[in-house]
Design an enzyme around this catalytic site. Structure first.
Site, PDB file in Angstrom:
ATOM      1  CG  ASP A   1      -1.670   7.409   0.201  1.00  0.00           C
ATOM      2  OD1 ASP A   1      -0.686   8.080  -0.133  1.00  0.00           O
ATOM      3  OD2 ASP A   1      -2.642   7.201  -0.555  1.00  0.00           O
TER       4      ASP A   1
ATOM      5  CG  ASP B   1      -1.529   1.270   1.562  1.00  0.00           C
ATOM      6  OD1 ASP B   1      -2.200   1.797   0.666  1.00  0.00           O
ATOM      7  OD2 ASP B   1      -1.364   1.779   2.701  1.00  0.00           O
TER       8      ASP B   1
HETATM    9 MG   LIG Z   1      -2.769   3.153   3.714  1.00  0.00          MG
END
Ligand SMILES: [Mg+2]
Length: 218
Positions: free
Chosen positions: A10, A8
């Site tokens: 962010d 992932d």
């Molecule tokens: Mg995230």
């Protein structure tokens, strides 16, 4: 055997929440200086603008688009969006990007993974343009083999379509792939429901992150 690691972006590879706060502060300063509104009025309208956009768009990449937040913010504050929304959008991301650096574990981990011929993917909920800009700003864009954004899939994590798409791009089977993320529902449950292995990141313990991720591979 793990032959690919999908991350992932962010709040997994860099502190997104802190960066977004810098963007919000830049907008607050601009709006309170130029439009005779108070900080409270700005903040109330900014929260409302986000809510309106998210309600209208649901689980889509566009629901995070700061251009739409800025346009709606202008509309709520009775400011002409055509004159100001783009300027505000650019201001937001310039301020957010200025603060954007990887967590310390990222570069050494990517280096080690590449040294072991493990592919690196990014699976992220947001629009492609801004996520590419972040990867460039973070200095890791050339180390990534494939990226999938929710913009190209038309839905967001934990929808299995997201995980299937990154597996296709990396040419990997679910069991060969480790998903690393900060969100237990989006990243971990989502990846496990597709048959991938999920690892929830704890960014406070940099050394352990590297060691634990490599333990899936060695
Ligand atoms: Mg995230």
């Amino acid at each position: 055997m793990i032959r690919a690691v999908v991350f992932d972006l962010d709040n997994t590879l860099y502190p997104a929440t802190e960066c977004y706060e810098q963007g919000r502060l830049a907008l607050e300063s601009f709006c309170t200086t130029h439009f005779q509104i108070t900080r409270d009025q700005f903040n109330e309208s900014f929260v409302k603008a986000k809510q309106i956009v998210k309600q209208q768009l649901g689980n889509t990449a566009a629901s995070h688009n700061r251009m739409l937040y800025c346009q709606t913010l202008c509309e709520l504050l009775s400011i002409h969006p055509l004159s100001y929304a783009l300027k505000m959008y650019d201001m937001y991301w310039e301020s957010a990007m200025r603060k954007m650096v990887c967590y310390p574990f990222v570069r050494p981990l990517f280096h080690k993974l590449r040294g072991k011929n493990v592919k690196i993917g990014i699976l992220t909920d947001l629009t492609a343009h801004i996520q590419y800009r972040k990867l460039k700003q973070l200095g890791i864009i050339d180390a990534v083999d494939a990226v999938v954004t929710s913009e190209e899939v038309g839905t967001e994590k934990p929808d299995p379509k997201m995980f299937v798409r990154i597996l296709e791009k990396l040419k990997m089977k679910p069991r060969e792939t480790l998903m690393v993320g900060d969100n237990i529902v989006k990243d971990i449950s989502g990846s496990r429901s597709t048959g991938m292995i999920g690892y929830r990141i704890s960014v406070e313990k940099t050394d352990e992150v590297i060691k634990e991720i490599l333990s899936f591979i060695e």
